[in-house]
Motif scaffolding. Structure first.
Motif, short mmCIF file in Angstrom:
data_model
loop_
_atom_site.label_atom_id
_atom_site.label_comp_id
_atom_site.label_asym_id
_atom_site.label_seq_id
_atom_site.Cartn_x
_atom_site.Cartn_y
_atom_site.Cartn_z
N UNK A 48 84.22 15.10 67.79
CA UNK A 48 84.55 13.99 66.86
C UNK A 48 84.72 12.81 67.90
N UNK A 49 84.05 11.84 67.59
CA UNK A 49 83.98 10.67 68.52
C UNK A 49 84.86 9.46 68.09
N UNK A 50 85.29 8.53 68.98
CA UNK A 50 85.99 7.32 68.65
C UNK A 50 85.51 6.22 69.36
N UNK A 104 83.24 24.75 68.36
CA UNK A 104 84.45 24.86 67.67
C UNK A 104 84.11 23.94 66.32
N UNK A 105 84.67 24.32 65.16
CA UNK A 105 84.40 23.81 64.09
C UNK A 105 85.77 22.84 63.62
N UNK A 106 85.62 21.64 63.38
CA UNK A 106 86.69 20.82 63.07
C UNK A 106 87.23 21.06 61.68
N UNK A 107 88.56 21.17 61.73
CA UNK A 107 89.03 21.45 60.54
C UNK A 107 89.02 20.42 59.51
N UNK A 108 88.93 20.52 58.12
CA UNK A 108 88.89 19.25 57.33
C UNK A 108 89.59 19.85 56.06
N UNK A 109 90.19 18.78 55.36
CA UNK A 109 90.74 19.16 53.94
C UNK A 109 89.78 18.35 52.95
N UNK A 159 85.10 13.95 78.92
CA UNK A 159 86.17 14.99 78.89
C UNK A 159 86.10 15.55 77.46
N UNK A 160 85.76 14.76 76.21
CA UNK A 160 85.59 15.44 75.02
C UNK A 160 84.50 15.99 74.94
#
Length: 844
Positions: free
Chosen positions: A64-66, A1-6, A77-78
């Protein structure tokens, strides 16, 4: 899955114009299973990777990690949710497994991974890895990396070097690192970007923008968005950019930082070195301070590969605006600790700079105590500049500061200036009470430096009075003292620092050395170095009197070993090596080299690596294997402030390397430069002899003879012949030609050199052959058909006269060819030649 970005595209422009360059870099990186993209905030890490995987068009997991992912269950889960997008069967299997926090679960995870592995290439991206601190989660990532199936490439995007134990991957070249340097805009990329934005950026403004931002995308975007609103860059946007970025840093970083860390960060802005070790010293026992520092990774990151912290240049500028928050004590402590660390780790100029800032002149002196007599030129210049602006009253209270000043001037080659300064300091302190300890220490160190200046000046003025200054030194000391590390006398390229070819000049110098030794022995304990004995041995060696040279060199060697003067030991071993080659004694030569190696164990022998390399270069060139010389001695000739400095000693060996490798033009240029300035007698003769042989090899026979005449006229007053002999067969050939000429060189001298150089060549060939046999070096011996015939005749027992008669040759031709055969085989006699020829199947 590609993370969308602006963050991509022409509108925001943050990455667009460097995308092609980075995509090529990432394509190259895809040959490795792990790619680490590590840089601070605002460098476009995420955008760069996102644009690449979009263009690469392969199934991609983007996670995406946090900070919440430090909980194993949340991370799991992520991970499963992201994996579901590219490999649903695998995700379903590991979901039942639960987070693999045990060894058994990790094994099951890897089994599932390989069972469900897709043969197609896939990419996994872990973004913002700097948030992960939980050891259990880190362990899972480590194990996942080590067991990646073929075809999967893992990207780790982080503001700091991930805390992973992946040393084995580094050593096996399985990791590709991309840092700030690759993510920065280049000049041309900035120009292209502004051009598309319809902004006319003048070359001088482009240069200033690059200088201010260093290619940082965040700052460049700010300038681009604001450019059309401002009259220009300099005076408007330049200041506005920094002002706005500093306000942003104040809000986002500074205001949410503890007061202790704020002060610590400002302390770091005072210094240039951010080694982890140094920062730990500055933090003291406050480990929490280091932990908090590592968490502030927007503009600071720890680079594990170089064991240092990297701070964004603009953030450092921001911190510099806060330096008024520091007390004098905090500044003093920072510079003291940093100066001590820099001095211990070889950053002498930085150490001197920090000490000057806090006016710690005693520490400036300590930088020089125990260091080599010849201070590197750049350090000497820097130190002299500091002490030139130091108030005079400081010299009146800091012991040895005046002598440090003299050393700094001397090591720039400014001998006359150093002598004037020595006379000035002598006059300033000579009238102090004789029992005054400061007077005794200061004057004795001044006289020692003055004596060294006079030694160096011998090459120019042919005056050997340096012992008078050592005598003055001895008069300053009531009783002998231990000099400790204060005095580290290092000989120059030769013990005999004579420049003049006047008859008796070398003896005059050595006699002054002997008188100096007597004076030094009266004021310093155990200061007899063997230098005088070695000086006589050196002279006798160059005069070709080996019977006298050997015992003198051996005596100097023994005394130097006893006194632990390793630099003298090495010089004695070097002459031992050269004598061994002259004698054709391979075992003795190899033993000298082994002893040199052992001698390098002395950590206080500062020039040990340089001296050893120089000796090895001489040996390898003598063996005809210049390619095995140390690489730095294959480089161009070094500039040197004075002929007696170590750089010029190295030049002597670079000259031999040039000669053996036939780089004649470069060598002739060096020799011509040498003739225009001061030089040492032995070295000058060696270069003049090389010049003569070069001209002969270049078929310039008349020039060769006149060069040989110049070498002879320089050498003959003191009976120096070894530089001629050591050129072996080349000198034999040249003197054979010179014997046919009528000139200034006596025939008897030419015949003597011809005979001795031929003998040297024979023994040199013998040593070379034995070295190659011992080292297992393949050696194709080039024997001509005629030489082979003669060798067969010799093996069959024919005499020289019989060979001459049967082959229709003159007896002299047969003798010459037999000598050539001996040299090519490295043989000492007929039996030796036949044995070696049989071993190489030249004769049967």
């Amino acid at each position: 899955m590609l993370k969308t970005t602006q963050k991509t595209g022409t509108k925001n422009g943050d990455f667009y114009f460097k995308r092609d360059r980075l995509n090529r870099l990432f394509t190259e990186a895809m040959k490795h299973p792990l790619i680490i993209v590590c840089a601070g905030a605002g460098y476009g890490k995420t955008t760069a990777v996102h644009d690449f995987v979009q263009e690469y068009q392969t199934p991609t997991l983007w996670m995406q990690l946090s900070e919440r992912d430090n909980v194993g269950g949340r991370f799991w889960e992520n991970f499963i949710h992201s994996m579901m997008q590219i490999n649903a069967p695998f995700a379903a299997s590991i979901k039942k497994l639960g987070f693999p926090d045990t060894t058994e679960k990790l094994k099951q995870f890897h089994n599932y991974l390989h069972v469900h592995a897709d043969k197609k290439r896939q990419i996994i991206v872990f973004d913002d890895c700097h948030y992960i601190e939980n050891p259990v989660v880190i362990r899972f990532v480590e194990e996942a990396i080590r067991n990646l199936p073929v075809g999967i490439t893992l990207f780790l995007i982080s503001r700091s070097t991930p805390r992973l134990n992946i040393a084995s991957l580094i050593s096996s070249d399985q990791i590709f690192n991309i840092s700030e340097n690759e993510l920065l805009f280049t000049d041309s990329e900035i120009a292209q970007y502004f051009l598309v934005q319809d902004i006319s950026l003048q070359p001088d403004n482009l240069h200033k923008l690059m200088q201010d931002t260093e290619g940082w995308a965040f700052a460049i975007n700010y300038v681009a968005r604001s450019y059309k609103k401002a009259p220009g860059y300099e005076g408007y946007l330049r200041n506005a950019m920094k002002s706005n970025i500093f306000r942003f840093m104040e809000t986002e970083v500074w205001n949410v930082t503890s007061e202790k860390l704020q002060i610590f960060l400002v302390q770091l802005s005072l210094i240039d070195h951010l080694s982890v070790e140094l920062i730990a010293l500055l933090a003291g026992t406050n480990e929490e301070l280091i932990d908090e520092l590592e968490r502030k990774n927007a503009y600071i990151r720890r680079d594990c590969y170089i064991n240092a912290f990297l701070i964004h240049p603009l953030f450092l500028e921001f911190l510099a605006t806060k330096q008024n928050l520091l007390s004098q004590e905090q500044r003093h402590e920072t510079y003291t600790i940093a100066g001590r660390w820099c001095n211990l780790n070889g950053f002498k100029i930085d150490a001197l700079s920090y000490y000057e800032k806090i006016e710690d002149y005693k520490s400036i002196v300590n930088v020089f105590i125990g260091s080599p007599t010849q201070t590197p030129y750049d350090i000497a210049c820097y130190t002299a500049a500091i002490l030139d602006r130091t108030p005079q009253h400081i010299f009146d209270s800091v012991t040895y500061l005046a002598s440090v000043h003299l050393r700094a001037i001397t090591c720039q080659g400014l001998l006359e200036e150093a002598e004037k300064k020595a006379a000035y300091y002598e006059a300033r302190y000579i009238d102090l009470p004789k029992e005054d300890l400061f007077r005794m220490s200061t004057l004795s160190s001044i006289y020692y430096c003055w004596a060294i200046v006079r030694v160096l000046m011998c090459a120019k003025n042919d005056i050997y009075d340096f012992d008078l200054y050592f005598e003055k030194l001895s008069q300053c000391c009531a009783v002998p003292v231990d000099p400790g590390d204060l005095i580290t006398r290092t000989p120059g390229p030769w013990i005999c620092a004579v420049g003049s070819s006047r008859k008796g000049a070398p003896e005059d110098f050595i006699n002054a050395v002997m008188r100096s030794g007597e004076h030094l022995s009266r004021c310093f304990l155990a200061f007899e170095t063997g230098e005088d004995s070695l000086g006589w041995g050196e002279l006798k060696f160059y005069q070709g009197d080996i019977q006298a040279a050997e015992p003198a060199i051996a005596g100097g060697l023994s005394r130097a070993r006893e006194m632990k003067r390793s630099e003298i030991v090495h010089r004695a071993l070097f002459y031992t090596l050269r004598i061994a080659v002259l004698q054709g004694n391979y075992e003795k030569a190899e033993q000298a080299l082994k002893d040199m190696k052992i001698n390098m164990d002395d950590n206080k022998y500062f020039n040990r690596f340089i001296d050893y390399d120089i000796s090895m270069c001489w040996y390898k060139c003598m063996l005809g294997m210049p390619e095995k010389s140390p690489d730095w001695l294959k480089e161009n000739f070094s500039l040197y402030a004075y002929a007696g400095f170590i750089e010029n000693y190295a030049n002597q060996m670079k000259a031999r390397y040039c000669y053996i490798t036939r780089n004649y033009s470069l060598l002739l240029s060096y020799i011509n430069d040498m003739k225009q300035r001061e030089s040492y007698l032995f070295g000058r003769i060696e270069m003049l002899v090389l010049e003569a042989c070069i001209h002969y090899k270049m078929k310039k026979k008349e020039k060769a003879y006149y060069a040989l005449e110049e070498a002879y006229e320089t050498a003959s007053p003191n009976g120096i012949i070894m530089p001629f002999i050591e050129l072996g067969k080349d000198m034999r050939t040249l003197t054979a030609f010179a014997l046919k000429k009528t000139g200034k060189i006596p025939k008897l001298w030419l015949e003597n050199i011809n005979r001795k150089s031929a003998s040297y060549a024979k023994r040199q060939t013998h040593i070379t052959a034995k070295y190659k046999r011992t080292a297992g070096v393949a050696d194709g011996i080039a024997i001509s058909p005629r030489e082979k015939e003669i060798l067969k005749d010799l093996s069959h027992g024919l005499s020289r006269a019989e060979i001459a008669s049967s082959r229709g040759l003159s007896i002299n031709t047969v003798k010459m060819m037999i000598n050539n055969i001996y040299m090519k085989l490295g043989a000492e006699n007929l039996a030796d030649a036949i044995r070696i020829a049989a071993e190489h199947k030249i004769v049967y």
